[in-house]
Scaffold this active site. Structure first.
Site, PDB file in Angstrom:
ATOM      1  N   GLU A 171       0.842  -1.203   0.000  1.00 24.81           N
ATOM      2  CA  GLU A 171       0.000   0.000   0.000  1.00 24.81           C
ATOM      3  C   GLU A 171       0.880   1.257   0.000  1.00 24.81           C
ATOM      4  OE1 GLU A 171      -3.139   0.105  -0.534  1.00 24.81           O
ATOM      5  OE2 GLU A 171      -4.011  -1.780   0.141  1.00 24.81           O
ATOM      6  N   LYS A 211      -2.165   9.746   1.782  1.00 22.17           N
ATOM      7  CA  LYS A 211      -3.567   9.342   1.922  1.00 22.17           C
ATOM      8  C   LYS A 211      -4.412  10.472   2.509  1.00 22.17           C
ATOM      9  CE  LYS A 211      -6.888   6.006   3.155  1.00 22.17           C
ATOM     10  NZ  LYS A 211      -7.266   4.639   3.395  1.00 22.17           N
ATOM     11  N   GLU A 221     -15.149   9.518  -1.914  1.00 22.93           N
ATOM     12  CA  GLU A 221     -14.730   8.821  -3.121  1.00 22.93           C
ATOM     13  C   GLU A 221     -15.615   9.110  -4.335  1.00 22.93           C
ATOM     14  OE1 GLU A 221     -12.906   4.911  -2.361  1.00 22.93           O
ATOM     15  OE2 GLU A 221     -13.899   4.208  -4.169  1.00 22.93           O
ATOM     16  N   ASN A 229      -7.395   3.354  -5.200  1.00 25.79           N
ATOM     17  CA  ASN A 229      -7.749   1.997  -5.635  1.00 25.79           C
ATOM     18  C   ASN A 229      -6.792   1.438  -6.674  1.00 25.79           C
ATOM     19  OD1 ASN A 229     -10.193   1.330  -4.151  1.00 25.79           O
ATOM     20  ND2 ASN A 229     -11.011   3.138  -5.144  1.00 25.79           N
TER      21      ASN A 229
END
Ligand code: GLY
Length: 348
Positions: A171, A211, A221, A229
Site C-alpha cells: 500500500e 492518503k 470517493e 484503488n
C-alpha cells in the site's frame, strides 16, 4: 476530519485521544493476537482504567456479520451508550469492523484507531472507511465514518512478521506511485529484507500524508479518492479468488500483483513509463513472488471484478497512471484489456 497522531509516547497520546472524547464507558476491541501481544502493553495505562476488552478472531475470515453482531452484543451487555468510546487495537480487520460496529451502535459512538500492523497504519485505519465482508465479497457492507483520532505507534512494527510487513508495504508503494516519481523511487530502493525501522517510520509518516491529502479533498470517493484503488480492481479479484480456493493470500500481496497488472494497462493505455514499470515489476516479483494464474480462471476472475465498488453501469472502471503522480480515474476497461494484462502477468 480525523486527527492523526504519529506517536512517540503511546500512553500520553492515548490519554489525549480518550480525553478528547471523555466517554462514559470505554471499550477496547482486539483480535486474538493483539489481545495477547498489545493489550498487556496498554491495559494498565491510567487513561484506560476500567476499559472492557472485547476480543474477536484475528483473520480476515472473522470480518463477518456474525462477528459484528458479537461486538454489538458485548457492547450492549456491558452497558455501552452513545457517549461511550471504542478503541480499536489491531490490524485492518479490527479497525474496519470495530469502526463499523461503533458507527452503527445506537446510531454511532466515538472510536479511536490504534493500528498495530503496517497495512492498518498506512491505509485501513485512516480515511473513515469501515465495514465487513459479505457473501464472499470484501468490504461489501460498510459506512464512511472517521475515527476521532488515529494513534500511529510505529514501534509495534518491530514485532510484526515479515509477510505482514511486506503486505502493508504494497500500500505504501501504491501511495508512492500515485504521489510522485521521487516517492516511488525511494520506496523501491528501501531494503524490505533488512528493515531499518527508523527509516521505515519516516516512510510511514509520508505515506499517511499522501492518503490524508487525498481523503481531505474527496472523503466520499466521488473522484480523486479512486486514486487509492490503484492495483485493487485486479488485486481484490485475486484476493477473492484465492480465498474461494482455500489458499488465502495477504491483502497487500494481492495488491502488489494487481499493481503489476494495472501498471501494464497504464503503460499500454496511458503511456506510463516502461522503465519504471519494469522496476516495479521486478520489485514485486522479488518481494511478493508470483500469483499462480491459469487462463481457464480468467472468466471467473473477471466476474469477481464486476463487483468492484468503482464500477459504473456494470462497466469495469479502473484507476490507471499516465506517470507517477499523474492519476487517471474512471478508465472504462474492457474484458479483452483485462485478459491481455492477465496474459502478460501470467507469462512474465
Ligand atoms: N483503501 C482505499 C481507501 O481508503 O480509499
Amino acid at each position: 476530519m480525523q486527527d492523526i497522531i504519529i506517536s512517540y509516547s503511546l500512553e500520553a497520546d492515548l490519554a489525549t485521544a480518550v480525553g478528547r472524547i471523555a466517554p462514559d464507558r470505554l471499550f477496547v476491541l482486539a483480535d486474538d493476537t493483539t489481545a495477547a501481544c498489545c493489550w498487556p502493553i496498554v491495559k494498565d495505562y491510567a487513561c484506560l482504567a476500567g476499559a472492557q476488552l472485547i476480543t474477536i478472531g484475528s483473520t480476515d475470515g472473522a470480518k463477518t456479520l456474525d462477528t459484528l453482531a458479537t461486538v454489538w452484543q458485548r457492547l450492549g451487555e456491558q452497558g455501552a451508550t452513545r457517549h461511550s468510546a471504542l478503541i480499536n487495537l489491531g490490524g485492518g480487520m479490527v479497525t474496519d469492523l470495530g469502526g463499523f460496529a461503533a458507527a452503527t451502535f445506537k446510531r454511532g459512538m466515538a472510536f479511536v484507531n490504534v493500528p498495530t500492523t503496517l497495512l492498518a497504519m498506512v491505509d485501513a485505519s485512516v480515511g473513515g472507511k469501515t465495514g465487513i465482508n459479505f457473501r464472499g465479497l470484501k468490504n461489501e457492507i460498510g459506512a464512511f465514518c472517521d475515527a476521532r483520532t488515529v494513534v500511529i505507534h510505529t514501534p509495534f512494527l518491530r514485532t510484526l512478521d515479515a509477510e505482514n510487513l511486506r503486505s502493508g508495504y504494497a500500500e505504501m508503494l501504491k501511495h508512492g506511485l500515485i504521489s510522485s516519481a521521487e516517492e516511488t523511487t525511494g520506496l523501491l530502493a528501501f531494503d524490505i529484507f533488512d528493515v531499518d525501522y527508523e527509516a521505515l517510520a519516516d516512510l510511514v509518516g509520508r505515506s499517511i500524508q499522501v492518503k490524508e491529502r487525498i481523503v481531505a479533498e474527496d472523503p466520499y470517493e466521488h473522484g480523486l479518492r479512486k486514486a487509492l484503488n490503484l492495483g485493487h480492481t485486479i488485486g481484490h479479484a485475486f484476493e477473492s479468488f484465492a480465498l474461494e480456493n482455500h489458499a488465502p493470500v495477504l491483502h497487500g500481496y494481492a495488491v502488489a500483483w494487481g499493481l503489476v497488472c494495472e501498471l501494464y494497462l497504464s503503460v499500454t493505455r496511458c503511456g506510463f513509463p516502461m522503465a519504471l514499470f519494469h522496476q516495479v515489476e521486478h520489485f514485486v516479483s522479488d518481494v511478493y513472488g508470483h500469483f499462480a494464474l491459469d487462463c481457464k480462471h480468467y472468466d471467473h476472475i473477471f466476474d469477481l471484478m464486476t463487483h468492484d465498488k468503482k464500477n459504473i453501469a456494470g462497466q469495469i472502471n479502473m484507476t490507471l497512471l499516465a506517470a507517477p503522480g499523474d492519476v487517471r480515474i474512471n478508465q472504462v476497461t474492457q474484458r479483452d484489456d483485462i485478459f491481455e494484462a492477465l496474459d502478460y502477468y501470467r507469462e512474465s
